[in-house]
Scaffold this motif. Structure first.
Motif, PDB file in Angstrom:
ATOM      1  N   ARG A   1       3.941   5.610  -5.551  1.00 42.56           N
ATOM      2  CA  ARG A   1       3.905   5.605  -7.014  1.00 42.56           C
ATOM      3  C   ARG A   1       2.787   6.501  -7.541  1.00 42.56           C
ATOM      4  O   ARG A   1       2.986   7.245  -8.505  1.00 42.56           O
ATOM      5  N   LEU A   2       1.607   6.442  -6.879  1.00 38.81           N
ATOM      6  CA  LEU A   2       0.487   7.276  -7.296  1.00 38.81           C
ATOM      7  C   LEU A   2       0.819   8.755  -7.150  1.00 38.81           C
ATOM      8  O   LEU A   2       0.508   9.562  -8.034  1.00 38.81           O
ATOM      9  N   ALA A   3       1.446   9.123  -6.044  1.00 39.57           N
ATOM     10  CA  ALA A   3       1.826  10.525  -5.841  1.00 39.57           C
ATOM     11  C   ALA A   3       2.803  10.987  -6.922  1.00 39.57           C
ATOM     12  O   ALA A   3       2.697  12.103  -7.439  1.00 39.57           O
ATOM     13  N   ALA A   4       3.754  10.109  -7.267  1.00 42.41           N
ATOM     14  CA  ALA A   4       4.723  10.459  -8.308  1.00 42.41           C
ATOM     15  C   ALA A   4       4.028  10.635  -9.664  1.00 42.41           C
ATOM     16  O   ALA A   4       4.331  11.570 -10.419  1.00 42.41           O
ATOM     17  N   LEU A   5       3.072   9.742  -9.958  1.00 46.29           N
ATOM     18  CA  LEU A   5       2.347   9.838 -11.231  1.00 46.29           C
ATOM     19  C   LEU A   5       1.471  11.091 -11.273  1.00 46.29           C
ATOM     20  O   LEU A   5       1.360  11.740 -12.317  1.00 46.29           O
ATOM     21  N   GLU A   6       0.846  11.429 -10.135  1.00 46.48           N
ATOM     22  CA  GLU A   6       0.025  12.633 -10.096  1.00 46.48           C
ATOM     23  C   GLU A   6       0.878  13.877 -10.304  1.00 46.48           C
ATOM     24  O   GLU A   6       0.475  14.801 -11.014  1.00 46.48           O
ATOM     25  N   ALA A   7       2.057  13.896  -9.685  1.00 45.95           N
ATOM     26  CA  ALA A   7       2.951  15.045  -9.874  1.00 45.95           C
ATOM     27  C   ALA A   7       3.391  15.151 -11.329  1.00 45.95           C
ATOM     28  O   ALA A   7       3.420  16.241 -11.913  1.00 45.95           O
ATOM     29  N   GLN A   8       3.724  13.999 -11.917  1.00 45.22           N
ATOM     30  CA  GLN A   8       4.142  13.996 -13.319  1.00 45.22           C
ATOM     31  C   GLN A   8       2.999  14.430 -14.217  1.00 45.22           C
ATOM     32  O   GLN A   8       3.193  15.189 -15.179  1.00 45.22           O
ATOM     33  N   ASN A   9       1.775  13.960 -13.913  1.00 49.08           N
ATOM     34  CA  ASN A   9       0.620  14.329 -14.709  1.00 49.08           C
ATOM     35  C   ASN A   9       0.352  15.827 -14.617  1.00 49.08           C
ATOM     36  O   ASN A   9       0.016  16.476 -15.613  1.00 49.08           O
ATOM     37  N   SER A  10       0.503  16.388 -13.409  1.00 45.54           N
ATOM     38  CA  SER A  10       0.301  17.831 -13.235  1.00 45.54           C
ATOM     39  C   SER A  10       1.310  18.626 -14.060  1.00 45.54           C
ATOM     40  O   SER A  10       0.962  19.629 -14.682  1.00 45.54           O
TER      41      SER A  10
ATOM     42  N   ASN B   1       0.830  -1.205   0.000  1.00 48.65           N
ATOM     43  CA  ASN B   1       0.000   0.000   0.000  1.00 48.65           C
ATOM     44  C   ASN B   1       0.867   1.259   0.000  1.00 48.65           C
ATOM     45  O   ASN B   1       0.595   2.223  -0.721  1.00 48.65           O
ATOM     46  N   VAL B   2       1.930   1.250   0.798  1.00 48.51           N
ATOM     47  CA  VAL B   2       2.848   2.390   0.839  1.00 48.51           C
ATOM     48  C   VAL B   2       3.523   2.584  -0.519  1.00 48.51           C
ATOM     49  O   VAL B   2       3.643   3.707  -1.024  1.00 48.51           O
ATOM     50  N   ARG B   3       3.943   1.469  -1.122  1.00 49.45           N
ATOM     51  CA  ARG B   3       4.593   1.557  -2.441  1.00 49.45           C
ATOM     52  C   ARG B   3       3.632   2.120  -3.484  1.00 49.45           C
ATOM     53  O   ARG B   3       4.001   2.980  -4.305  1.00 49.45           O
ATOM     54  N   LEU B   4       2.373   1.646  -3.438  1.00 51.30           N
ATOM     55  CA  LEU B   4       1.389   2.117  -4.419  1.00 51.30           C
ATOM     56  C   LEU B   4       1.059   3.595  -4.214  1.00 51.30           C
ATOM     57  O   LEU B   4       0.916   4.345  -5.190  1.00 51.30           O
ATOM     58  N   LYS B   5       0.943   4.029  -2.950  1.00 49.29           N
ATOM     59  CA  LYS B   5       0.672   5.435  -2.685  1.00 49.29           C
ATOM     60  C   LYS B   5       1.823   6.316  -3.156  1.00 49.29           C
ATOM     61  O   LYS B   5       1.605   7.395  -3.716  1.00 49.29           O
TER      62      LYS B   5
END
Length: 280
Positions: free
Chosen positions: A84-93, A78-82
């Protein structure tokens, strides 16, 4: 010393008695196997609840341990996925911001191409902190071809003009500043006046004679007569035409700028007009 000796003697005697009892029991059960089986059955019945309890406890402990290990692994995943999700959201922004910036640049360059002018695209890097002066700072200066009194535009119209310039930055006076005055024309009725800033991103059209035909919704454009702005650039739209005072020579006209200065991020400085042969 005597107490230790007595304790050792008792222990030795107890072990000896138990050993002898075991030998006698073995000899007895060897001669009488039925008795041995009966004894084993009684012992088994006696120990069966304890064995059942031990088995259930062991199974529960193993199950609990397995669930605990699975929970730890789930938490780590769960920590790894969160992360990764934060990194993807930052990249998407960042990608969305790059896309919007690209659209803004394309719009500015398209406007410059259609108007046959040469421009320098600049980012807005600062606003004047006071409410008395309507000034922004851009990240282009004299080494980029920017100089004082050059017009500053945005794809929706006029922003203002350069009032001071350094090597790598410049200050731009917005058309809404109280000291700003731009010679203007009402596009529909051709009434002429001076667009005067009112502060807080507002402006009014001054010196329009009583007979000039002006109505709400009319577009106000540059006249080209002030030697700063080319003719035909959009300044704003008439938002109100006030009641005329008795004996007044001029109308009271407010103009809403075509620019939302609160969202201004990128502008273009008009540095020159291209010769007509460059357009062929």
């Amino acid at each position: 010393m005597a107490a230790v000796y007595q304790h050792t003697t008792k222990t030795s005697l107890t072990v000896g008695v138990l050993f002898c009892a075991a030998l006698l029991l073995c000899a007895y059960t060897k001669e009488r196997p039925a008795v041995a089986r009966l004894g084993a059955s009684w012992v088994g019945e006696f120990l069966r609840p304890f064995q059942a309890l031990h088995g259930a406890t062991r199974h529960s402990l193993l199950s609990w341990w397995g669930d605990y290990i699975a929970l730890l692994e789930t938490q780590r995943e769960n920590v790894r996925l969160k992360t990764r999700l934060a990194a993807l959201e930052a990249q998407n922004s960042q990608l969305l911001e790059f896309k919007k910036e690209n659209v803004r640049i394309r719009g500015l360059l398209r406007m410059a191409e259609e108007a046959a002018v040469e421009v320098v695209v600049a980012n807005v890097i600062g606003y004047d902190p006071s409410n008395w002066v309507q000034v922004i700072t851009i990240d282009k200066g004299s080494r980029d071809g920017v100089r004082v009194e050059l017009p500053v535009l945005e794809r929706n119209g006029v922003v203002g003009h350069v009032i001071s310039c350094g090597a790598g930055s410049a200050r731009v006076l917005l058309l809404s500043d109280r000291t700003s005055g731009i010679d203007a024309i009402v596009q529909e009725g051709r009434a002429r006046g001076v667009l005067q800033g009112m502060g807080r991103f507002r402006a009014r059209l001054e010196y329009v004679l009583e007979g000039g035909q002006v109505k709400v919704g009319d577009r106000v454009i540059t006249s080209g007569m002030d030697n700063i702005f080319p003719k035909g650039l959009l300044l704003g739209v008439v938002s109100s035409v006030g009641p005329k005072a008795t004996g007044a020579l001029f109308q009271e006209i407010e103009v809403r700028s075509s620019i939302d200065f609160t969202k201004l991020e990128m502008v273009e400085v008009l540095v020159g007009v291209r010769p007509r042969e460059d357009l062929d």
